[in-house]
Design an enzyme around this catalytic site. Structure first.
Site, PDB file in Angstrom:
ATOM      1  N   ASP A 429      53.470  40.098  57.866  1.00  0.00           N
ATOM      2  CA  ASP A 429      53.747  40.341  56.451  1.00  0.00           C
ATOM      3  C   ASP A 429      55.043  41.142  56.349  1.00  0.00           C
ATOM      4  O   ASP A 429      55.094  42.322  56.729  1.00  0.00           O
ATOM      5  CB  ASP A 429      52.579  41.109  55.826  1.00  0.00           C
ATOM      6  CG  ASP A 429      52.723  41.292  54.322  1.00  0.00           C
ATOM      7  OD1 ASP A 429      53.847  41.126  53.800  1.00  0.00           O
ATOM      8  OD2 ASP A 429      51.703  41.620  53.673  1.00  0.00           O
ATOM      9  N   HIS A 430      56.087  40.513  55.807  1.00  0.00           N
ATOM     10  CA  HIS A 430      57.398  41.155  55.776  1.00  0.00           C
ATOM     11  C   HIS A 430      57.478  42.290  54.766  1.00  0.00           C
ATOM     12  O   HIS A 430      58.471  43.042  54.734  1.00  0.00           O
ATOM     13  CB  HIS A 430      58.489  40.112  55.472  1.00  0.00           C
ATOM     14  CG  HIS A 430      59.762  40.360  56.221  1.00  0.00           C
ATOM     15  ND1 HIS A 430      60.130  41.604  56.684  1.00  0.00           N
ATOM     16  CD2 HIS A 430      60.768  39.522  56.590  1.00  0.00           C
ATOM     17  CE1 HIS A 430      61.297  41.529  57.291  1.00  0.00           C
ATOM     18  NE2 HIS A 430      61.720  40.273  57.253  1.00  0.00           N
ATOM     19  N   ARG A 431      56.464  42.460  53.917  1.00  0.00           N
ATOM     20  CA  ARG A 431      56.427  43.618  53.035  1.00  0.00           C
ATOM     21  C   ARG A 431      56.159  44.893  53.824  1.00  0.00           C
ATOM     22  O   ARG A 431      56.591  45.991  53.438  1.00  0.00           O
ATOM     23  CB  ARG A 431      55.338  43.457  51.967  1.00  0.00           C
ATOM     24  CG  ARG A 431      55.538  42.311  51.001  1.00  0.00           C
ATOM     25  CD  ARG A 431      54.333  42.166  50.098  1.00  0.00           C
ATOM     26  NE  ARG A 431      53.104  41.929  50.858  1.00  0.00           N
ATOM     27  CZ  ARG A 431      51.890  41.823  50.311  1.00  0.00           C
ATOM     28  NH1 ARG A 431      51.746  41.949  48.990  1.00  0.00           N
ATOM     29  NH2 ARG A 431      50.836  41.599  51.070  1.00  0.00           N
TER      30      ARG A 431
END
Length: 459
Positions: A429-431
Site C-alpha cells: 500500500d503506497h499510502r
C-alpha cells in the site's frame, strides 16, 4: 405452542448467510441442540443447533437462498413456550443425548466452524421419508450380521428417498477417495457424515474397487454439452472474495516490486533439517523458511505490518505478526492466519502451517481464524508460477507472492553455475509504504533466503 427461530448473529460483522442444506424437514421431531441446517457465511460454514425440542412445522428458506441476520428460518411446535435452558458451549463437547437420559448434561455443538463433531453416539432417528409414495427403511440387522470383509448391498439415494446428510467438503473428500457416502450412511445410521467417518470407512475397506459406485456418472466437459454458456451463482466465499478484492484494489494504491534470488543455500538447509531425526515430525519446506524470513524482515520495516485507519486519520502498527497464508480451497480462496507467527521457531511455524492447511482443505476454518491478519503470503509456486501481482487483503499493507523454485544457470562466485532460483513479488500500500521501504523489505527477505545465516544478524 408455536415457536420461531431466526438467523442469529454469527459474529465477525457478518450480516447474511446462505442456507447450504437443511438437515430436517417439516414433520421431523427434533431435540435440543440437534443440528437444523448448515449455513455459509462470507467466511465459513456454520452449523445451526436447535434451541427447542419439538416438531418442525415449516421451513422459511430454501437451500441456496441467502438470508439476512434476523430473518425467519424455521418454525416449531413445542410443548413449552420457553426455550429449554441451554448450557454454555464446551470445547469438543458431545452432541446432546435424547430426553430419555435426563441425568446427563446437554451441551450445544460449536456454532462457529465446520463439520459435525465426531461422536460414537447416533443422533435421534428422523421420521422415515417416503420414496415413490411408499415408506422405506434400512435393515440394520443385515449390517450387524455381515463380516467386515464383506459389503452387503446398500441402498442408493433413489431408494432411500433422500440424500445422505453430510457437508460439501466431506462429500468432496469422499469423492476424491472414490467412496460412495451412501455406503457410509447405511452403516452409521441417520446422522451427519463427518470427515472422520469417511476416513474410518476408507481405512476399513482399503483400496477395494467395491468402494466406488459401479455406475458413477461421467463428467462431460462444458464445451461438449451443446450448451452455449454456463451460469454459476456468485455466493459464499467467492462473493466475499470478489467484494474484498474490489474494495482493496480501489482503496489502496497498489505497487508491486519483484526480486529474483538464489535460494540454493535455503534448499540445502531444508534438506539438512529433513535428515535431522529430532525434526522428523515437522514438515519444514520452502514456505516455512520464507515465513520465518518475512517475520524477521518485518522488524526492520514495520510499515509493511501496518494498516490504514482513515476514519481515525492514523496508521496503526501492531507490535506482533499475525501471518496470513492464502489457501486455495474447493470453496474458493481464503486467508487464515497464524497468530503470533513472529514469536515462533521454525519447527513451530511448520506445525502451524500444516495445521492451517489441513483445516482449510477440510473446510473447517472458522470466521475467527480468517479475521485480522497483519501481513500475508501467497504461495503461487505450487502452481508452477514464477511471479505475479497479488492484491492486498483488505486492512493489510503488504502481501508477498512466493514463486516456484527452478534450477537455472546463474552467476555464482564469478562463474556460471546451475543454481536454484526463486522470484519474490511484493505488493504494498503506497499510502503507508514508500518504494524504498518496500525494496528494503524484499531485499531483507531475499538476503535471508540467499544466506540463511544472515538471520542471526537480525535479532
Amino acid at each position: 405452542m408455536n415457536e420461531e427461530f431466526h438467523l442469529p448473529d454469527l459474529g465477525e460483522g457478518l450480516t447474511e448467510a446462505e442456507v447450504v442444506q437443511w438437515l430436517v424437514a417439516p414433520g421431523d421431531t427434533v431435540t435440543l441442540n440437534q443440528t437444523l441446517a448448515e449455513v455459509e457465511t462470507a467466511k465459513a460454514i456454520v452449523e445451526l443447533p436447535s434451541p427447542y425440542e419439538g416438531t418442525v412445522t415449516a421451513l422459511h428458506a430454501q437451500a441456496g437462498e441467502t438470508v439476512a441476520v434476523g430473518s425467519l428460518l424455521i418454525a416449531f411446535e413445542v410443548e413449552s413456550a420457553e426455550p429449554v435452558e441451554r448450557a454454555e458451549p464446551v470445547e469438543g463437547a458431545e452432541p446432546a443425548e435424547e430426553k430419555s437420559e435426563p441425568a446427563e448434561e446437554k451441551t450445544p455443538p460449536n456454532l462457529v466452524g465446520y463439520g459435525a463433531a465426531p461422536s460414537s453416539k447416533a443422533r435421534p432417528m428422523r421420521r422415515t421419508r417416503r420414496a415413490n409414495g411408499n415408506p422405506v427403511s434400512v435393515d440394520t440387522a443385515v449390517l450387524e450380521a455381515a463380516p467386515h470383509d464383506v459389503l452387503p448391498e446398500m441402498p442408493t439415494p433413489a431408494r432411500v428417498g433422500e440424500r445422505p446428510r453430510s457437508t460439501p467438503p466431506v462429500r468432496a473428500y469422499a469423492k476424491r477417495l472414490g467412496i460412495d457416502i451412501v455406503l457410509i450412511a447405511a452403516e452409521i445410521g441417520d446422522r451427519v457424515i463427518t470427515r472422520e467417518d469417511v476416513e474410518a470407512y476408507a481405512e476399513r475397506v482399503g483400496g477395494r474397487s467395491d468402494a466406488v459406485p459401479a455406475e458413477a456418472p461421467l463428467t462431460v466437459p462444458p464445451l461438449m454439452t451443446g450448451e452455449r454458456e454456463t451460469r454459476i451463482p456468485i455466493r459464499g466465499v467467492r462473493k466475499h472474495t470478489a467484494a474484498a478484492m474490489v474494495q482493496s484494489a480501489f482503496t489502496a494504491p497498489h505497487v508491486t516490486t519483484f526480486h529474483t534470488v538464489d535460494v540454493t543455500a535455503t534448499m540445502d538447509l531444508i534438506a539438512s533439517l529433513r535428515q535431522d531425526r529430532s525434526l522428523a515430525e515437522h514438515r519444514i519446506g520452502p514456505l516455512v523458511i520464507v515465513a520465518k524470513a518475512v517475520c524477521l524482515a518485518l522488524t526492520r520495516t514495520p510499515g509493511l505490518n501496518s494498516r490504514w485507519d482513515g476514519d481515525a486519520g492514523e496508521i496503526v502498527q501492531p507490535h506482533y505478526v499475525d501471518l496470513g497464508i492464502a489457501a486455495a480451497t474447493e470453496r474458493g480462496l481464503i486467508v487464515p492466519n497464524i497468530r503470533g507467527a513472529d514469536q515462533m521457531t521454525v519447527p513451530e511455524l511448520a506445525d502451524a502451517l500444516s495445521a492451517l492447511t489441513e483445516t482449510a482443505r477440510s473446510g473447517k476454518t472458522s470466521p475467527a481464524e480468517l479475521a485480522g491478519g497483519t501481513f500475508s503470503i501467497t504461495n503461487i509456486g505450487v502452481f508452477g508460477i514464477d511471479a505475479g501481482t497479488p492484491i492486498l487483503p483488505p486492512g493489510q499493507s503488504g502481501i508477498l507472492a512466493v514463486g516456484a523454485v527452478r534450477r537455472r544457470p546463474w552467476e555464482f562466485r564469478g562463474e556460471i553455475a546451475l543454481r536454484q532460483i526463486m522470484t519474490l513479488s511484493l505488493s504494498f500500500d503506497h499510502r503507508i509504504v514508500d518504494g524504498a521501504e518496500g525494496a528494503r523489505f524484499v531485499k531483507d527477505v531475499a538476503d535471508i533466503l540467499e544466506e540463511p545465516g544472515r538471520a542471526m544478524l537480525l535479532r
